[in-house]
Design a protein around this motif. Structure first.
Motif, PDB file in Angstrom:
ATOM      1  N   ASN A 191       0.650  -1.387  -0.200  1.00  0.00           N
ATOM      2  CA  ASN A 191      -0.107   0.138   0.117  1.00  0.00           C
ATOM      3  C   ASN A 191       1.135   0.946   0.208  1.00  0.00           C
ATOM      4  O   ASN A 191       0.861   2.321   0.486  1.00  0.00           O
ATOM      5  CB  ASN A 191      -0.432  -0.098   1.097  1.00  0.00           C
ATOM      6  N   GLU A 238      -0.178   4.514  -1.639  1.00  0.00           N
ATOM      7  CA  GLU A 238      -1.954   5.282  -0.448  1.00  0.00           C
ATOM      8  C   GLU A 238      -0.929   5.816   0.373  1.00  0.00           C
ATOM      9  O   GLU A 238      -1.255   6.556   0.752  1.00  0.00           O
ATOM     10  CB  GLU A 238      -2.406   3.937   0.096  1.00  0.00           C
ATOM     11  N   ASN A 249      -6.553   7.622  -2.673  1.00  0.00           N
ATOM     12  CA  ASN A 249      -6.498   6.600  -3.952  1.00  0.00           C
ATOM     13  C   ASN A 249      -6.233   7.571  -5.197  1.00  0.00           C
ATOM     14  O   ASN A 249      -6.204   6.714  -6.321  1.00  0.00           O
ATOM     15  CB  ASN A 249      -7.209   6.047  -4.429  1.00  0.00           C
TER      16      ASN A 249
END
Length: 675
Positions: A101, A104, A123
């Motif tokens: 991630n 993000e 996002n």
């Protein structure tokens, strides 16, 4: 008119970036779990959009410290069999090793740092490409006390996704102790290409371009009028753009343009600003040219019956000649109420400005009608890319994994030498005897360090280890045993000691060694601080198996019991002291609850006419050193818990464990793992 053009530029750029949901590109910096870099942010989805991640320095730090990067920290430090400490460093530049991630996390980081354009969220970077910029001039340095003691150059190019270098220190190195204790830092420096993108992209019709100009002019006029006679200056156009990017200005300018307008303005530099000015028809003219244009405008306007425009142009000429700045602002305010064509005609004739608040000279600018001349009549784009090499510096100063590596190496050695991860003193002494019999100097040192008795005896003839080493003509073992405290005066069951055996030896080195150690002695003192409700009746002192009983002296001012002038042969000793303490509680002061607490805490109760006597034996375990020709003192303090009546030594010496004393002859033992 000092401010009109500056306001004009300001509102122009603001209109381009705000009114059409467009924004000047920014390159916000991030630092995520040890990874640093920048984002090439733009709203233009057709542009190449990237997240640049700089190569990261890893050292022998804690596992998981870098947020899930797949790096095995245990491989970044090693202890060789000859005792060398090898500190490795890893330069990691592989996107595949980034934490999960990551995009993000980058988005959240730059939002928290203040980068928060409309609609931007965690996002928003999903479609961005992660890249590792190519770095050059790479240098890794290990620093101790501010001094570079090791330097490694990785050259001018770096293409590997993982590069591991190392710094090696042997036991003779002056910096060995600092490395062993973690008192150092690793620094990585390199240059990386930070690319300054400056670009302009417009997708709009010719009429849309005209409408943009009119809206901007009206907003410039409104701003100028609302500021009154106070002049507002913006020193440079770059400051103007910076102000726009931070969204510090709000406007009520309306937009009625068609939906096909697409404008992206990215970090405009002088080249881009000049092209933007050219596209929108801005040009510098002389004062004479400005006056001439307004005279022509006045003539044409009056001839066509446009009295208002002709009147404003005439007034502007007079205000310009008299340097009447408030008058010029009033004229422009009146101009804003006219039709779109009138406003364009007025600005095409020119306005007067000053470049900044310190300027003394006016400049004169006009905005003329322009056409977009490209392959497509409704598209214009240009990009300028400048690359500048920036220096990057990162360092690691904390090495928690170092102590684990040392401990792991020691744990391996303990099992190898003693056959158990938690050997008893008997197992240690057996290993010590074996090292003398097998001529293993390293294991002999290690066994003594871990608590082995240098005066340990074999079970048949009760030969001390020193006797065995002399009989087997092993001078190095003899030397190490003597250094470690082996007493040459101890006899075996036949009355033979090391002094006698050395005198009969043909080895001159052994003769000399033993002769130098036969007349040695030292003293030590023990002091025990105890709660004044208790007394010590006696202390049984066990030093490497030799037990002696003592009656300690009491100092009532310090609540301290002491044994003084314990005379022994200079050596390291495993000390086990059994201390008998007691206290008397008068019958009228005692009760069942208190009595039960004493019993539960291990005290033995004895009743007499004087009261209840409670007795208990405390234990001390320590590794002490008797110094040749000197004296030292070991201090201990027992804490009495008034709740449960337990008694413990505050430094943990009441536990059955020996803490090795690090003296110079033994300081290198932990890393000499060769057999």
């Amino acid at each position: 008119m000092k401010k009109e053009l500056h306001l004009f530029y300001l509102i122009l750029f603001f209109t381009l970036s705000q009114s059409y949901s467009c924004r000047a590109a920014e390159f916000p910096w991030f630092n995520i779990k040890g990874f640093e870099g920048w984002v090439e942010y733009t709203t233009n989805i057709s542009a190449e959009r990237r997240i640049n991640v700089l190569p990261k320095l890893f050292g022998p730090s804690g596992i998981g410290e870098f947020g899930g990067a797949n790096v095995d920290m245990s491989k970044l430090i090693s202890i060789k069999s000859n005792g060398d400490l090898v500190i490795k460093y890893l330069v990691l530049s592989s996107p595949s090793k980034l934490p999960a991630n990551f995009k993000e996390d980058v988005a959240r980081s730059i939002i928290q740092s203040g980068f928060n354009p409309t609609g931007f969220n965690a996002n928003s970077l999903h479609d961005y490409q992660i890249v590792i910029p190519k770095i050059t001039n790479i240098v890794a340095t290990l620093i101790v006390d501010g001094v570079a003691v090791r330097t490694a150059s990785l050259g001018n190019t770096f293409t590997s996704s993982e590069f591991i270098g190392e710094f090696r220190f042997n036991q003779d190195d002056d910096n060995y102790a600092a490395i062993y204790n973690g008192d150092f830092k690793i620094v990585l420096e390199y240059k990386f290409p930070y690319q300054n993108f400056s670009s302009l992209s417009l997708k709009l019709s010719q009429s849309s371009l005209t409408n943009i100009k009119v809206d901007v002019f009206r907003e410039v006029i409104r701003k100028a009028k609302s500021s009154g006679s106070k002049m507002w200056f913006i020193d440079t156009r770059k400051q103007t753009i910076k102000t726009i990017e931070k969204e510090r200005i709000s406007t009520t300018a309306s937009s009625t343009f068609s939906s096909n307008v697409d404008i992206v303005l990215r970090d405009p530099d002088e080249t881009i600003l000049a092209q933007l000015e050219s596209l929108l028809g801005y040009q510098q003219i002389s004062k004479a040219e400005l006056l001439n244009r307004h005279q022509q405008l006045q003539t044409i306007a009056l001839a066509s019956g446009n009295l208002k425009l002709g009147e404003l142009s005439e007034k502007y000429i007079k205000a310009l000649n008299s340097n009447d700045e408030p008058g010029q602002i009033d004229i422009l305010a009146s101009l804003a109420a006219l039709q779109k064509g009138d406003i364009l005609s007025f600005f095409a004739s020119g306005v007067s400005v000053m470049q900044n608040s310190s300027s003394t000279n006016y400049t004169y600018t006009a905005s003329v009608e322009t056409s977009i001349n490209t392959e497509s009549s409704d598209f214009y784009t240009t990009t300028v890319i400048k690359t500048i090499d920036y220096n990057y510096h990162v360092e690691i100063t904390d090495f928690p994994y170092l102590k684990f590596a040392i401990q792991n190496a020691e744990n391996t050695k303990i099992v190898e030498v003693f056959g158990s991860p938690t050997p008893s003193i008997l197992q240690i002494n057996d290993a010590l005897l074996n090292s003398v019999e097998t001529n293993n100097l390293i294991n002999l040192k290690y066994s003594i360090l871990k608590g082995g008795d240098p005066n340990f005896r074999e079970p048949v003839d009760y030969n001390p280890l020193l006797n065995i080493a002399i009989l087997r003509n092993r001078a190095k073992l003899v030397s190490e045993l003597l250094i470690s405290g082996a007493n040459p005066n101890l006899d075996n069951r036949h009355g033979e000691n090391a002094i006698l055996l050395a005198e009969n030896s043909a080895n001159l080195e052994i003769k000399t060694l033993v002769s130098n150690y036969k007349n040695r002695s030292g003293v030590t003192n023990l002091k025990i601080n105890l709660d004044n409700r208790f007394s010590i009746s006696d202390i049984s002192l066990n030093l490497n198996g030799r037990v002696v009983g003592y009656k300690p002296k009491y100092d009532p001012e310090k609540f301290t019991w002491s044994i003084e002038n314990i005379k022994e042969y200079p050596a390291l000793y495993n000390m086990n002291a059994i201390i008998t303490i007691w206290t008397i509680v008068k019958p009228e002061q005692n009760n069942q609850i208190q009595h039960n607490k004493f019993i539960s805490a291990g005290f033995i109760s004895n009743y007499s006419n004087s009261g209840y006597t409670y007795t208990k034996q405390l234990t001390l375990f320590d590794r002490i050193k008797i110094i040749n020709g000197g004296s030292n003192t070991y201090n201990y303090q027992f804490y009495f818990d008034p709740i449960n009546f337990s008694m413990t030594e505050i430094n943990g010496k009441s536990a059955d464990a020996y803490k090795p004393v690090q003296n110079p002859p033994l300081s290198d033992v932990m890393f000499n793992f060769e057999k």
